[in-house]
Scaffold this active site. Structure first.
Site, PDB file in Angstrom:
ATOM      1  N   LYS A  57       1.469  -4.370  11.959  1.00  0.00           N
ATOM      2  CA  LYS A  57       0.875  -3.797  12.344  1.00  0.00           C
ATOM      3  C   LYS A  57       2.258  -3.141  13.907  1.00  0.00           C
ATOM      4  O   LYS A  57       2.073  -1.860  14.906  1.00  0.00           O
ATOM      5  CB  LYS A  57       0.054  -3.714  13.599  1.00  0.00           C
ATOM      6  CG  LYS A  57      -1.377  -3.391  12.714  1.00  0.00           C
ATOM      7  CD  LYS A  57      -2.110  -3.918  13.727  1.00  0.00           C
ATOM      8  CE  LYS A  57      -3.274  -4.231  12.383  1.00  0.00           C
ATOM      9  NZ  LYS A  57      -4.931  -4.052  12.870  1.00  0.00           N
ATOM     10  N   LYS A 112      -7.686   3.185   4.298  1.00  0.00           N
ATOM     11  CA  LYS A 112      -8.129   4.503   5.297  1.00  0.00           C
ATOM     12  C   LYS A 112      -6.631   4.475   6.548  1.00  0.00           C
ATOM     13  O   LYS A 112      -6.248   5.629   6.821  1.00  0.00           O
ATOM     14  CB  LYS A 112      -8.463   3.537   6.559  1.00  0.00           C
ATOM     15  CG  LYS A 112     -10.259   2.716   6.580  1.00  0.00           C
ATOM     16  CD  LYS A 112     -10.960   3.272   8.387  1.00  0.00           C
ATOM     17  CE  LYS A 112     -11.316   1.096   8.088  1.00  0.00           C
ATOM     18  NZ  LYS A 112     -12.649   1.243   8.611  1.00  0.00           N
ATOM     19  N   LYS A 154      -3.522  -0.787  -2.279  1.00  0.00           N
ATOM     20  CA  LYS A 154      -4.979  -0.635  -1.868  1.00  0.00           C
ATOM     21  C   LYS A 154      -5.535   0.362  -1.970  1.00  0.00           C
ATOM     22  O   LYS A 154      -4.973   0.882  -0.799  1.00  0.00           O
ATOM     23  CB  LYS A 154      -5.174  -1.972  -1.332  1.00  0.00           C
ATOM     24  CG  LYS A 154      -6.554  -2.638  -1.647  1.00  0.00           C
ATOM     25  CD  LYS A 154      -6.564  -3.971  -0.881  1.00  0.00           C
ATOM     26  CE  LYS A 154      -8.096  -4.062   0.170  1.00  0.00           C
ATOM     27  NZ  LYS A 154      -8.191  -4.888   0.887  1.00  0.00           N
TER      28      LYS A 154
END
Ligand code: TRP
Length: 326
Positions: free
Chosen positions: A111, A195, A192
């Site tokens: 992140k 979002k 996968k």
């Protein structure tokens, strides 16, 4: 009864990957365990969010979870920031975990790579997650494989706290659903469905209209050899459709493959199954959306119920540390 706790961030709408991979499992668990589910808004602000959007996102996600089948009369469903014990306990966790341990978190590294502003909260995120889990004497944490490291560090924190200050916290276990449908992006079937992928054509949202759903599934990436076979490595796109159809109709994707000789009918049936799966859920969402005051009432009740347990655990932790009682 087994105490189960899990959390989900209010960032973006839910999609069928969330629903078939996790939420449907939560819905089942609420009847079999003492289950607590938390909309983790404080975790979402570790990354800058648009001002004023976080509250609306928490309300909307709560309504989606209820529409998907979480019943606030059966489980405990609440918003993290409504129970101030989470933030307070997180500080105790921060003082129990080391800089080195936090530095090894792979999710932080991933992140942080994507942010220009790396908040201290993004770094200490696992301490808040540990607080979430430990405040409720949680036995099991149902999460995806990407969260295994965060549950491991929670266990380490609980054990360290207990050995420093005496038995205080239950040491929880991660439960990673073995088979649970792993839904992949329709356009990039080796990733996968997510979002954060930013792939609107590859993602079927829980609130997508039937027409949109049919269109997205019809344009799903497959391959050229025109053979319907469940083989995730060699045929990721076709296998993904079989997985989705299987999950939506409670059938095994491998045996489903035998029913098809062409991709067209497989796509038609998959779209139909997804549309039917989502229809009742979308109807419930519309009702909830029309009455936000009722959702707020249910969330407040959830927070009251959560606070009863959290406050006792936090008080025990503070006493065991030896803080002066106020
Ligand atoms: N970190 C989790 C995620 O991104 C969300 C989360 C926060 C969570 N607190 C939790 C999950 C406690 C399980 C238990 O998916």
């Amino acid at each position: 009864m087994t105490r189960v706790f899990s959390g989900i961030q209010p960032t973006g709408d839910l999609h069928i990957g969330n629903h078939l991979g996790a939420i449907r499992n939560w819905v089942r668990m609420q009847h079999e365990t003492d289950a607590i589910f938390c909309v983790v808004d404080l975790h979402s602000i570790t990354i800058p969010q648009d001002p004023g959007s976080v509250g609306a996102a928490s309300l909307r996600l709560s309504q989606m979870l209820m529409a998907a089948g979480l019943d606030p009369q059966v489980c405990t469903l609440f918003v993290q920031s409504h129970v101030r014990e989470h933030a307070e306990c997180a500080w105790l966790m921060e003082c129990t975990v080391s800089f080195g341990e936090l530095s090894r978190m792979t999710q932080f590294k991933e992140k942080a790579d994507r942010q220009q502003f790396i908040s201290a909260g993004l770094f200490t995120y696992p301490a808040l997650q540990a607080a979430d889990i430990l405040l409720y004497d949680t036995d099991e944490v149902p999460v995806g494989a990407d969260q295994r490291q965060h549950v491991e560090i929670t266990r380490d924190i609980a054990e360290r706290f207990n050995s420093r200050h005496g038995e205080t916290f239950v040491v929880p276990a991660a439960v990673i659903p073995a088979a649970g449908a792993r839904v992949m992006d329709l356009q990039r079937p080796t990733d996968k469905m997510s979002k954060s992928l930013d792939s609107p054509k590859g993602t079927v949202g829980l609130l997508d209209e039937p027409k949109q759903i049919a269109k997205k599934i019809k344009s799903a990436v497959t391959d050229n050899d025109n053979e319907v076979r469940f083989d995730v490595e060699a045929k990721p796109g076709v296998s993904n459709l079989l997985s989705i159809l299987g999950a939506a109709t409670d059938r095994d994707p491998e045996s489903l493959a035998a029913d098809y000789t062409q991709y067209g009918p497989l796509k038609v049936d998959t779209a139909e199954a997804v549309i039917e799966l989502l229809r009742p859920l979308q109807a419930r969402f519309a009702e909830l959306e029309a009455d936000p005051a009722e959702t707020m009432r249910l969330l407040r009740l959830g927070a009251d119920k959560a606070r009863q347990t959290a406050s006792v655990t936090l008080a025990r932790a503070k006493t065991n540390i030896g803080l002066l009682e106020g």
